[in-house]
Design a protein around this motif. Structure first.
Motif, short mmCIF file in Angstrom:
data_model
loop_
_atom_site.label_atom_id
_atom_site.label_comp_id
_atom_site.label_asym_id
_atom_site.label_seq_id
_atom_site.Cartn_x
_atom_site.Cartn_y
_atom_site.Cartn_z
N UNK A 1 0.82 -1.21 0.00
CA UNK A 1 0.00 0.00 0.00
C UNK A 1 0.86 1.26 0.00
N UNK A 2 0.38 2.29 -0.71
CA UNK A 2 1.14 3.52 -0.86
C UNK A 2 1.44 4.19 0.48
N UNK A 3 0.45 4.20 1.37
CA UNK A 3 0.68 4.86 2.66
C UNK A 3 1.76 4.14 3.46
N UNK A 4 1.85 2.83 3.31
CA UNK A 4 2.90 2.08 4.00
C UNK A 4 4.27 2.52 3.49
N UNK A 5 4.41 2.58 2.16
CA UNK A 5 5.69 3.01 1.59
C UNK A 5 6.03 4.43 2.02
N UNK A 6 5.05 5.32 1.93
CA UNK A 6 5.29 6.73 2.28
C UNK A 6 5.62 6.90 3.76
N UNK A 7 5.00 6.10 4.61
CA UNK A 7 5.25 6.20 6.05
C UNK A 7 6.69 5.82 6.38
N UNK A 8 7.20 4.76 5.74
CA UNK A 8 8.57 4.34 6.01
C UNK A 8 9.57 5.37 5.48
N UNK A 9 9.28 5.93 4.32
CA UNK A 9 10.16 6.97 3.78
C UNK A 9 10.16 8.19 4.70
N UNK A 10 8.98 8.61 5.15
CA UNK A 10 8.88 9.77 6.04
C UNK A 10 9.61 9.53 7.35
N UNK A 11 9.63 8.30 7.80
CA UNK A 11 10.23 7.99 9.10
C UNK A 11 11.73 7.74 9.00
N UNK A 12 12.14 7.00 8.00
CA UNK A 12 13.53 6.55 7.94
C UNK A 12 14.42 7.43 7.05
N UNK A 13 13.85 8.05 6.00
CA UNK A 13 14.70 8.76 5.04
C UNK A 13 13.83 9.66 4.17
N UNK A 14 13.46 10.82 4.68
CA UNK A 14 12.50 11.66 3.96
C UNK A 14 13.07 12.25 2.67
N UNK A 15 14.40 12.23 2.50
CA UNK A 15 15.02 12.71 1.26
C UNK A 15 15.43 11.53 0.37
N UNK A 16 14.77 10.41 0.55
CA UNK A 16 15.11 9.19 -0.17
C UNK A 16 15.08 9.39 -1.68
#
Length: 885
Positions: A109-124
């Motif tokens: 799910x998109x929100x799952x992917x976005x949540x991990x990026x926001x938490x672990x590496x927002x400039x991914x």
């Protein structure tokens, strides 16, 4: 005529002539120096650029080389194992099948992917594998805080690290991560890297990858199209918060810390516009329900989880490294004892039934007191489903704390013995604010031997005794046994009954009692003997520290003598008996402490039994994780004692019977015969009362202690000590009533007999009225207990016929001292230095801000209503506990 020399000066701007004068001769070399410096700077910069390019190429080439060789390699196949002390395998810590399922990036799910990026590496999606901006930010924060407070690893670097997992934490390791990350970014798209990350990351509890974690923690399939299977924002945030510290932030091991971490992730998601503020606030409030977790097929799960936690602490390895690093962990487990414990806990008939589907809980731990090895433990019923190890969680210990806070330190002073006479009177302390009582059928029996007070779990004698020796001695003794109490909030008489600010865990209680069982020597509890890596190299080996002598061998022996009565007929822990074995221990019960619910409404918060044999020590706790009016323990501490017996009888099968060591210098406490035939007669001519008695079979050197109470006194005080079986009381006032009793005292053994019958004399001008009162004798009789064994389960075995005495006045001691040289307890003006007069406190009814000895109040009233924040006791053994975990 001679020509005068010229005095005119050459102009400063002169040409070559002026230059020859030497004034400006150095200017040309300065220009040459500047030019030379510029040339050197050019070559230095050029050399730096060349080195940087070469270094960058080396990094690139190194990353390319490693990536090409190991791109598809995952360190998931080398399972660590747990073995017993005989190298027999007990458990496998990681099995790849079923613990990791691959899921394509498009199915996440998109929100799952976005949540991990926001938490672990927002400039991914902006950097090329290494975030230089993030590194700079982290360095600034580290410099400001003067410590490494923030990491700067990108998602790509984490993928690189996970592929080439090892315990090396050097700069070379970080450089390798960076080189692989740069190579990954050249060969993989961002979605492919994120796919690797979400399928490879560790989520704690042996779960790898987002799909497996979602199924394990929430019983949801993220690839399903069923709306009911969709993860909610709070669930997504919980998962996204775990990878930072899987062992700490997974919701099973630490639900509160997981909830705190979830709140941080939700704030990041809100900042990135993934959810609204309303959604974030609602998601922060949800409580995790561990019942959704599937049952584990792993045996001995409580013990295994404890071993993993200990291994992390002694090696500094992460949980993931331990699970999949191919380690062999040799432990102290006794599988026979562990299986016996788990079999007993699986039998629901061993536990009282709840009103609903929430089961009453329990935990137990067994320790070998001789070396500190933990041989068995269970963290709760259905532990595999909940994962909350109650062996290490603190609860209020109730009267099971009395040997630690009161009886042990009192005996250690050398002034008290198992046969010492204590006081069981209706007494209030701290200006009437703390009025302990208990549930014994016959309350306040006056003078009582220590052994009887412990056997029947009477509260007043314990509080009275702690008041005599000083609270500080109780705090210090508990600290020596490994239980550090709050030096301010626990500095009060409530600790005599186990009313603690933070409580104590079953493991802490077992360790403390093991010192009594081990002759006064305290051992460090441990579950690991050694850890070896996949190459057979020893990375950790338990080295037993120097044994700690925490009390004299004599004190340990006497405490054991005192506790033996608890498991004998008439004691509160009789159900802990094991046929053919010597069992000693102490029960414990705490009141519910629920606001608005009457104390006598029925039901308790916690029940305990902590005990030992010459071979092993164990602690058992029973209660609900969250106590409310519908979830109270209805049965007494006898059920904890019964669990102890059922498990320990199996654990001890086949073990050689031992005995408690008897140290030199101990005195065998053979009871002195009580004084008989006490008579009293008033002589108006001499204004005196003549007392006479007989003492059959009194040993040589016996003295007699005379106790008196007038109608104006709150309680008895020692009047005199004589070697003759007669005494004349000359200190009389007219129109007063005096009551007397006498005890025998042996100076050699420091034993004092049970009190004689009481006699009363009323002094009237020119007349006398003697009246012996056998019915008022404080000598207790037997009483049938709840278990039909002669004693109630808590506060059981109530004595017979003891009269309810009023509280002592501040100027008069409630009891004699067992020492022949010790005078009656001091008045307020004679308070010992260790026991200054108290000042009121708002913590508990018995709190003393900086004074271990409260003054006694003559208030005969019962204790105030209990509340969760109060420790004023009126329960079987203790007052309300602290709020539940």
């Amino acid at each position: 005529m001679q020509e005068k020399p010229s005095t005119s000066r050459a102009p400063r701007s002169g040409g070559q002539e002026g230059n020859r004068g030497g004034g400006n001769a150095k200017r040309p070399p300065r220009k040459r120096s500047k030019k030379r410096a510029l040339i050197w700077l050019f070559f230095v910069v050029l050399l730096g650029i060349v080195c940087a390019v070469v270094g960058y190429l080396l990094i690139i080439l190194n990353g390319e080389r490693i990536l090409s060789q190991n791109l598809n390699k995952l360190n998931l196949d080398s399972a660590s194992v747990i073995v017993d002390k005989n190298d027999k395998q007990v458990a496998k810590l990681y099995v790849s099948e079923g613990n990791r399922e691959f899921v394509a990036i498009n199915d996440i799910p998109k929100m799952v992917k976005d949540a991990f990026v926001a938490t672990e590496d927002k400039r991914f999606y902006e950097h090329g594998g290494v975030d230089l901006f993030g590194i700079g930010r982290a360095l600034v924060k580290d410099v400001v805080s003067r410590s490494a407070v923030e990491g700067a690893s990108t998602i790509t670097q984490q993928v690189a690290k996970n592929i080439f997992l090892n315990s090396d934490k050097t700069l070379f390791r970080k450089g390798t991560e960076a080189s692989i990350a740069l190579a990954l970014e050249r060969h993989k798209s961002k979605d492919e890297i994120l796919e690797l990350y979400l399928n490879r990351i560790y989520f704690g509890k042996g779960q790898y990858g987002i799909k497996t974690a979602a199924k394990y923690y929430f019983n949801k399939d993220i690839t399903s199209k069923d709306p009911k299977q969709q993860l909610e924002p709070w669930e997504i945030a919980t998962l996204a918060g775990i990878p930072k510290a899987p062992g700490t932030y997974n919701p099973i091991s630490n639900p509160e810390k997981s909830k705190e971490r979830r709140a941080v992730v939700l704030s990041l998601m809100q900042d990135q516009g993934l959810i609204t503020a309303e959604q974030a606030e609602a998601a922060k409030k949800v409580d995790y329900n561990p019942d959704v977790v599937p049952k584990s097929k792993q045996q001995y799960q409580s013990y295994i989880d404890y071993v993993v936690d200990e291994a992390k602490a002694v090696t500094d390895l992460s949980e993931e490294e331990l699970l999949s690093g191919g380690y062999t962990i040799k432990t102290t487990i006794d599988t026979k004892a562990q299986k016996a414990m788990e079999d007993v806990y699986k039998d629901d008939s061993n536990f009282e039934k709840s009103k609903d589907e929430i089961k009453i809980q329990s935990s137990m731990v067994i320790m070998d007191q001789h070396d500190g090895s933990l041989i068995a433990m269970i963290g709760g019923r259905d532990y595999e489903k909940q994962g909350w190890n109650r062996v290490t969680k603190q609860r209020q210990p109730g009267s099971s704390f009395k040997p630690i806070s009161t009886y042990g330190p009192a005996i250690e002073t050398g002034d008290y013995f198992p046969w010492s006479i204590l006081r069981d009177d209706k007494t209030c302390y701290n200006d009437g604010k703390y009025c302990p009582t208990d549930s014994n059928k016959t309350k306040y029996i006056g003078p009582v031997a220590m052994t009887q007070a412990v056997k029947e779990s009477r509260n007043q004698p314990a509080v009275w005794l702690l008041n005599q020796i000083g609270v500080k001695k109780g705090l210090d003794f508990a600290s020596k046994l490994g239980i550090d109490l709050d030096s301010k909030q626990d500095r009060n008489l409530a600790i005599a009954l186990g009313g603690l600010t933070h409580g104590a865990s079953p493991l802490e209680m077992a360790r403390a009692y093991s010192a009594f069982a081990n002759g006064g020597t305290l051992m460090d509890p441990h579950s690991i003997l050694s850890i070896t890596n996949s190459r057979g190299e020893v990375v950790y080996e338990f080295s037993p520290p120097k044994a700690k002598r925490v009390m004299s061998p004599q004190t340990a022996y006497y405490v054991t003598q005192v506790l033996q009565g608890v498991t004998q007929t008439g004691g509160t822990g009789v159900r802990a008996q094991i046929p053919g074995r010597t069992v000693v221990g102490k029960t414990g019960t705490t009141q519910h402490g629920i606001k608005g619910l009457p104390v006598n409404a029925g039901g308790n918060r916690d029940v305990w039994f902590v005990g030992y044999t010459p071979e092993l020590t164990a602690a058992v706790w029973v209660g609900y994780d969250n106590t409310d009016k519908n979830h109270l323990v209805q049965q007494s501490s006898g059920q904890a004692a019964a669990l102890f017996s059922k498990v320990m009888s199996k654990a001890l099968e086949g073990k050689k019977k031992q005995s408690f060591p008897k140290p030199e210098g101990v005195i065998d406490g053979k009871p002195l015969a009580a004084v008989t035939g006490l008579t009293a007669a008033y002589n108006p001519d001499t204004v005196s009362v003549s007392l006479n008695w007989s003492a059959p079979n009194a040993p040589e050197g016996t003295t007699f202690r005379v106790y008196r109470k007038s109608q104006a006194d709150a309680d008895f005080a020692k009047l005199a000590e004589t070697a003759d079986p007669a005494f004349d009381d000359l200190a009389l006032l007219p129109d007063q009533t005096y009551t007397y009793y006498v005890t025998a005292y042996d100076p050699k053994s420091q034993q004092e007999s049970e009190p004689s019958e009481q006699v009363t004399v009323k002094v009237v001008s020119g007349a006398e009225t003697p009246s012996p009162s056998p019915s008022e004798s404080p000598t207790p009789g037997g009483d049938t207990g709840q278990d039909g064994t002669g004693g109630t389960d808590e506060g059981g075995g109530g004595g017979g016929g003891g009269q309810e005495s009023p509280s002592p006045s501040p100027s008069q001691s409630p009891s004699p001292s067992p020492s022949p040289s010790q005078s009656p307890s001091p008045s307020p003006s004679e308070t010992p230095a260790d026991n200054p007069s108290p000042s009121p406190s708002t913590k508990t009814a018995g709190t003393l801000p900086d004074s271990p000895e409260p003054s006694a109040s003559a208030s005969p009233s019962s204790s105030p209503s209990a509340s969760p924040s109060s420790s004023s006791a009126s329960d079987p053994e203790i007052l309300p506990s602290s709020s539940p975990e």
